[in-house]
Design a protein around this motif. Structure first.
Motif, PDB file in Angstrom:
ATOM      1  N   ALA A 131      10.224 -40.043 -18.494  1.00 52.98           N
ATOM      2  CA  ALA A 131      10.436 -41.424 -18.925  1.00 52.98           C
ATOM      3  C   ALA A 131      11.522 -42.103 -18.088  1.00 52.98           C
ATOM      4  N   ARG A 132      12.540 -41.370 -17.705  1.00 54.40           N
ATOM      5  CA  ARG A 132      13.589 -41.951 -16.843  1.00 54.40           C
ATOM      6  C   ARG A 132      12.994 -42.371 -15.501  1.00 54.40           C
ATOM      7  N   GLY A 133      12.111 -41.540 -14.965  1.00 51.77           N
ATOM      8  CA  GLY A 133      11.434 -41.890 -13.718  1.00 51.77           C
ATOM      9  C   GLY A 133      10.551 -43.118 -13.892  1.00 51.77           C
ATOM     10  N   GLN A 134       9.869 -43.203 -15.032  1.00 50.75           N
ATOM     11  CA  GLN A 134       9.030 -44.366 -15.299  1.00 50.75           C
ATOM     12  C   GLN A 134       9.881 -45.627 -15.455  1.00 50.75           C
ATOM     13  N   TRP A 135      11.042 -45.502 -16.079  1.00 48.22           N
ATOM     14  CA  TRP A 135      11.956 -46.647 -16.220  1.00 48.22           C
ATOM     15  C   TRP A 135      12.311 -47.187 -14.835  1.00 48.22           C
ATOM     16  N   LYS A 136      12.669 -46.303 -13.922  1.00 47.92           N
ATOM     17  CA  LYS A 136      13.022 -46.725 -12.559  1.00 47.92           C
ATOM     18  C   LYS A 136      11.852 -47.421 -11.884  1.00 47.92           C
ATOM     19  N   ALA A 137      10.637 -46.919 -12.098  1.00 51.30           N
ATOM     20  CA  ALA A 137       9.444 -47.533 -11.503  1.00 51.30           C
ATOM     21  C   ALA A 137       9.200 -48.929 -12.085  1.00 51.30           C
ATOM     22  N   VAL A 138       9.430 -49.094 -13.371  1.00 50.66           N
ATOM     23  CA  VAL A 138       9.255 -50.398 -14.026  1.00 50.66           C
ATOM     24  C   VAL A 138      10.228 -51.410 -13.431  1.00 50.66           C
TER      25      VAL A 138
END
Length: 161
Positions: A131-138
């Motif tokens: 989820a942290r990686g997805q946050w950065k992508a967002v």
């Protein structure tokens, strides 16, 4: 266009950090609210066996209502208000997307959908890291990320990018 205006032009992605309620309890609430907004929803996972399990759970809830949905791969996928899939395609023309189990979301989906939600198990360190990686992508896609937590009881927005 300024960076702030740029972010507003993109979509909003809501992150749901589940620590008190499991997916099978939280997802029906989000799906019901989405249907109340007249959104068609795609629930994207990573494993069809898990999606079949979730499909069974959704048929059991809510006890006082009916949550119309189906697993992808049937002849009527395009007609489904809620479709569960492990594929990248959106055969039901959804305008809301819910990612579970770390399923990918494209930049186009982040900016083009009425709502994108990412649900993750806060008790699983791998899910939190994903989820942290997805946050950065967002954030890199120019979208607004909103972090919701139930750590203190009811859901509260704890952060926004």
């Amino acid at each position: 266009m300024t960076e702030a205006a740029d972010k507003k032009a993109g979509g909003e992605v809501f992150f749901y950090h589940m620590t008190r309620s499991p997916l099978e309890a939280t997802l029906p609430v989000l799906l019901s609210r989405s249907l109340e907004n007249e959104w068609r929803v795609l629930v994207r996972g990573t494993n069809m066996q898990r999606l079949r399990w979730l499909d069974e759970k959704l048929w059991q809830e809510p006890e006082d209502g009916f949550l119309p949905h189906a697993l992808s791969g049937g002849p009527h996928d395009a007609d489904q208000p809620v479709l569960l899939t492990a594929e990248a395609a959106i055969p039901n023309g959804a305008n809301a997307l819910i990612s579970i189990d770390g399923a990918d979301i494209s930049d186009i989906e982040m900016t083009g959908m009425a709502r994108v939600s990412i649900m993750f198990d806060g008790n699983d360190p791998d899910a939190v890291a994903q989820a942290r990686g997805q946050w950065k992508a967002v954030v890199a896609a120019g979208c607004t990320a909103k972090y919701w937590s139930q750590e203190n009881g009811p859901w509260e927005m704890k952060a926004s990018s």
